[in-house]
Design an enzyme around this catalytic site. Structure first.
Site, short mmCIF file in Angstrom:
data_model
loop_
_atom_site.label_atom_id
_atom_site.label_comp_id
_atom_site.label_asym_id
_atom_site.label_seq_id
_atom_site.Cartn_x
_atom_site.Cartn_y
_atom_site.Cartn_z
N HIS A 74 -47.22 -51.81 -16.91
CA HIS A 74 -47.11 -53.08 -16.18
C HIS A 74 -46.47 -54.18 -17.05
O HIS A 74 -45.43 -54.74 -16.72
CB HIS A 74 -48.50 -53.58 -15.77
CG HIS A 74 -49.32 -52.63 -14.97
ND1 HIS A 74 -49.09 -52.39 -13.64
CD2 HIS A 74 -50.41 -51.88 -15.30
CE1 HIS A 74 -50.00 -51.54 -13.18
NE2 HIS A 74 -50.81 -51.22 -14.16
C1 BDR Z 1 -52.58 -55.80 -15.02
O1 BDR Z 1 -53.99 -55.78 -15.24
C2 BDR Z 1 -54.28 -55.24 -16.50
O2 BDR Z 1 -55.17 -54.19 -16.36
C3 BDR Z 1 -52.98 -54.83 -17.13
O3 BDR Z 1 -52.97 -55.18 -18.51
C4 BDR Z 1 -51.94 -55.60 -16.37
O4 BDR Z 1 -51.72 -56.87 -16.95
C5 BDR Z 1 -52.24 -54.74 -13.99
O5 BDR Z 1 -52.88 -55.01 -12.79
#
Ligand code: BDR
Ligand code: CA
Length: 313
Positions: free
Chosen positions: A243
């Site tokens: 992500h």
């Molecule tokens: C986001 O939430 C966190 O778990 C990850 O680091 C990312 O920023 C994804 O939904």
């Protein structure tokens, strides 16, 4: 072009760690003025520590790290150990950091930096809940117009949600902070789940990190090995979605990404749909556009960039 001055606001998190490594490996593109930690994936004591662990892994101990808000603006903290493990950085075995945490509060660092640097020259890269950013905007509204751009990971439209059926984690944790940010008038680029779920670490892609043979390359492969089990079980996907690196990759190679400039509003009232990003992708309202909402990426180009840059560390 001189490197872009950035502040990385983050809650590491394995994918945050990869985003930070990419930035620290790219001095020709990004001048990292500081890293500000926020509570999110795990509690603040761990996110600020993890940010320092990542700087040390990269050999960049001169980057100042600040601790910020330890809870959302008006709600109980929700964390995600079920995804990231007890430490937030489960996977590799990395030493405790020796570099010190800065004394200044992250929010004050953000304010002071935006006031000190020329207006329109500092970009905020936000990889976690938007608490530090919105708190800075509430405390010092004069800094809002000084921000060059906010590039953030958060939200979803087609993918809808990952922490609830209708919300992505970062926005869900602090929807009030997200609302303040999206209403701020700052130029915002959003990396929602719609694009990050296409940034999947397949086995060959993870082998490419491991085959770098460097501490950073091996650590990225081990973090991904740990992180992928959650998404593989949940979505049946072929690997972990990276992500947050979409944010720092965008600053290096925006041509890898495509999206639409649209209106995005944040749901703060409903318990059922708390933190939903109501994205007008199809332009069915006359609400003004306030964000560039990314929908697609060149995944091979993205991973080639990551491997090349992380290989430098
Ligand atoms: C986001 O939430 C966190 O778990 C990850 O680091 C990312 O920023 C994804 O939904
Ligand atoms: Ca994150």
């Amino acid at each position: 072009m001189p490197p872009r001055k950035i502040i990385i606001d983050t809650d590491p998190g394995q994918d945050d760690a990869v985003a930070i490594l990419l930035a620290l490996a790219s001095p020709e593109d990004m001048d990292v003025l500081g890293i500000t930690a926020v509570a999110g994936n795990v509690r603040l004591e761990l996110t600020q520590k993890n940010a320092r662990i990542v700087c040390e892994l990269a050999g960049k101990t001169d980057v100042p790290v600040f601790a910020g808000c330890d809870r959302p603006m008006g709600r109980q903290l929700v964390t995600a150990e079920h995804v990231h493990g007890k430490t937030g950085l489960d996977g590799p075995s990395l030493p405790d950091p020796t570099m010190r945490l800065q004394d200044q509060h992250a929010v004050d660092f953000i304010i002071e930096t935006l006031r000190r640097e020329d207006a329109g020259t500092v970009t905020l890269c936000v990889l976690g809940p938007l608490t530090n950013i919105a708190t800075a905007f509430e405390k010092a509204p004069d800094v809002i117009e000084r921000v060059q751009q906010i590039v953030l990971m958060g939200g979803a439209y087609f993918e809808v949600g990952n922490i609830t059926p209708t919300a992505e984690f970062n926005v869900y944790v602090d929807p009030e902070a997200a609302e303040i940010t999206f209403k701020s008038g700052v130029d915002i680029v959003v990396m929602p789940l719609d694009v990050t779920h296409k940034a999947l670490v397949t086995r060959p892609r993870n082998d490419a990190f491991r085959d770098l043979g460097t501490p950073s390359g091996i650590a990225v492969a081990q973090m991904t090995d740990f992180f992928e089990r959650f998404d593989k079980e949940k979505y049946g996907s072929s690997g972990a979605p990276l992500h947050d690196p979409c944010v720092t990759a965008y600053l290096i190679a925006p041509e890898l990404f495509s999206g639409r400039h649209i209106n995005v509003e944040i749901e703060t009232q409903s318990d059922l749909t708390r933190g939903m990003t109501v994205a007008d992708w199809w332009g069915v309202t006359d609400r003004p556009a306030n964000a560039t909402f990314i929908g697609d990426l060149d995944a091979d180009g993205f991973f080639a960039l990551l491997v090349e840059r992380i290989g430098r560390l």
